[in-house]
Design an enzyme around this catalytic site. Structure first.
Site, PDB file in Angstrom:
ATOM      1  CB  SER A 152      -0.904   0.005   1.234  1.00 31.00           C
ATOM      2  OG  SER A 152      -1.546   1.250   1.399  1.00 31.00           O
ATOM      3  CD  GLN A 208      -3.087   1.548  -2.825  1.00 32.20           C
ATOM      4  OE1 GLN A 208      -2.258   1.687  -1.932  1.00 32.20           O
ATOM      5  NE2 GLN A 208      -4.034   2.441  -3.064  1.00 32.20           N
ATOM      6  CE1 TYR A 248      -6.059   4.613  -1.785  1.00 32.34           C
ATOM      7  CE2 TYR A 248      -3.904   5.234  -0.947  1.00 32.34           C
ATOM      8  CZ  TYR A 248      -5.051   4.493  -0.843  1.00 32.34           C
ATOM      9  OH  TYR A 248      -5.207   3.626   0.207  1.00 32.34           O
ATOM     10  CB  THR A 302      -7.157   2.583  -4.906  1.00 32.35           C
ATOM     11  OG1 THR A 302      -6.450   1.422  -4.453  1.00 32.35           O
ATOM     12  CG2 THR A 302      -8.485   2.671  -4.180  1.00 32.35           C
ATOM     13  CE  LYS A 346      -8.298  -3.244  -3.464  1.00 29.67           C
ATOM     14  NZ  LYS A 346      -9.028  -2.217  -2.678  1.00 29.67           N
ATOM     15  CG  HIS A 356     -11.810   0.991  -0.298  1.00 27.17           C
ATOM     16  ND1 HIS A 356     -11.048   1.608  -1.265  1.00 27.17           N
ATOM     17  CD2 HIS A 356     -11.098   1.096   0.846  1.00 27.17           C
ATOM     18  CE1 HIS A 356      -9.931   2.070  -0.722  1.00 27.17           C
ATOM     19  NE2 HIS A 356      -9.943   1.764   0.559  1.00 27.17           N
TER      20      HIS A 356
END
Length: 405
Positions: free
Chosen positions: A116, A140, A142, A168, A266, A290
């Site tokens: 993450s 991952q 954002y 994400t 995702k 989520h």
């Protein structure tokens, strides 16, 4: 694995729920509820699990299943079973250097680990934790308001040989997570700090093992972006300022131009969005709400999966995230059109409850469950699992909450 005492009896953790119970005892309340909770009244969180339980598998016998093979490929990577560890923020707060432990466990089990953006361990530490010859982690990310920060994170991931980006897309703002409000996780200031401190003092074992021996507790991947990265309040302020509600499909096209590896989106829960993902160049999608942490009342992921798989399954790789609690659930997801699954809460409960060894044990148990489900439905290869392995009347029994098409 050491047995634990429960209701006067000694027992070994055997299921994800057992590890959940052990994590609840070991973690300060605000950290456990951060993992365990969902948005609003947590109806979607519950539905993610309950809707799996409504699916009935079709048992078949007297088929030669002496050579069952659970191996497959996810995002071009060879996997011992169709499963990857999903990104979990703050994993290094749940166990000492948690992301590094999870990377070792995933590598030993032959499945991918996803780091993450808001993990505690830095990318170089996680990569170094992998045994020699093991694939690097997935990463991952954002979409942040600061596109320069996004470019820097992409470059860092590529430099460390990450070739699969899990992006994400369902977080324009943080969901309304009431447990975090009650425990002081959603607030800054003295009162919230005192509330968390009281919960910490009730868990001296965690203080010794994680807070002291697990230093530094910083947001490793964001060390260049977050000033005061050791402070939870400073981090929360940065997150609130950086999450970008103006992101559209054109921004995903920009991302596709700047990322040379595989791109998985995702947070897809609608067939229209699944088609748009393919059109913008995504190599795969993750059907996800989520973990029920963003918007309460939306469809469970397993109920949304069939329509999405039908819409784009022939054009892209479809994975599922949310509600998976066993190897049999993995089988059900495959039968409804997923190439594989991502698991989040299950592995982090195991990590918090027993560290790297517990995650290994969980994954080995799920592989045995998946193999057994394949044997008792007459399948010898993961690629052969399909709707024929479910009861014929499943479509009539399927939950009424569906996906707009």
């Amino acid at each position: 694995m050491r047995p634990e005492e429960s209701s006067g009896l000694l027992r070994y953790p055997a299921t994800a729920a057992d590890w959940q119970a052990r994590a609840r005892r070991r973690l300060p309340r605000f950290l456990f509820d951060y993992l365990d909770g969902g948005a609003g009244g947590e109806c979607t969180l519950a539905a993610n699990v309950q809707d799996f339980n409504r699916i009935r598998v079709r048992q078949r016998v007297l088929v030669d299943v002496s050579a069952v093979d659970t191996r497959t490929q996810l995002a071009g990577q060879d996997c011992a079973l169709p499963l990857a560890l999903a990104p979990v923020g703050l994993a290094g707060m749940m166990a000492r250097r948690g992301e590094a432990q999870a990377m070792r466990a995933a590598s030993a089990a032959g499945v991918p680990f996803t780091l993450s953006t808001v993990g505690i361990c830095a990318l170089d530490e996680v990569c170094a934790a992998a045994p020699a010859g093991s694939p690097p982690p997935w990463f991952q990310l954002y979409m942040l308001r600061d596109r320069g920060a996004v470019r820097a994170l992409l470059d860092k991931a590529w430099h460390h040989c990450c070739r699969t980006l899990v992006f994400t897309v369902d977080l324009p703002a943080t969901g309304m997570r009431q447990r975090d409000v009650r425990n002081g996780m959603a607030h800054a200031g003295t009162r919230a700090g005192l509330l968390r401190a009281m919960q910490l003092l009730a868990h001296p074992g965690w203080i010794w093992d994680v807070a002291l021996r697990g230093k530094p507790l910083t947001f490793g991947c964001l060390s260049d972006q977050v000033p005061g990265g050791r402070d939870l309040n400073a981090f929360k302020a940065w997150v609130d300022a950086q999450f970008d509600p103006s992101v559209t499909w054109s921004d995903i096209a920009w991302l596709r131009e700047h990322w040379r590896g595989r791109l998985l989106l995702k947070g897809i829960l609608d067939a229209h969005d699944a088609r748009a993902s393919v059109d913008c160049g995504a190599d795969g999608i993750v059907v996800s709400n989520h973990g029920g942490r963003q918007l309460d009342g939306v469809a469970s992921t397993i109920s949304a999966l069939p329509a999405i798989a039908q819409a784009v399954g022939g054009r892209t790789e479809v994975l599922l995230d949310g509600g998976v609690r066993s190897g049999t659930d993995v089988f059900k997801a495959l039968a409804l059109g997923a190439r594989g699954v991502l698991i989040g809460r299950a592995w982090i409960w195991a990590l918090a409850g027993g560290g790297e060894g517990a995650v290994r044990e969980l994954l080995a148990s799920w592989q045995r469950e998946l193999r057994l489900a394949m044997m008792l439905t007459g399948c010898t290869r993961v690629q052969d699992v399909g709707s024929g392995q479910l009861e014929p009347d499943y479509e009539q029994k399927r939950p009424s909450v569906g996906v707009n098409q």
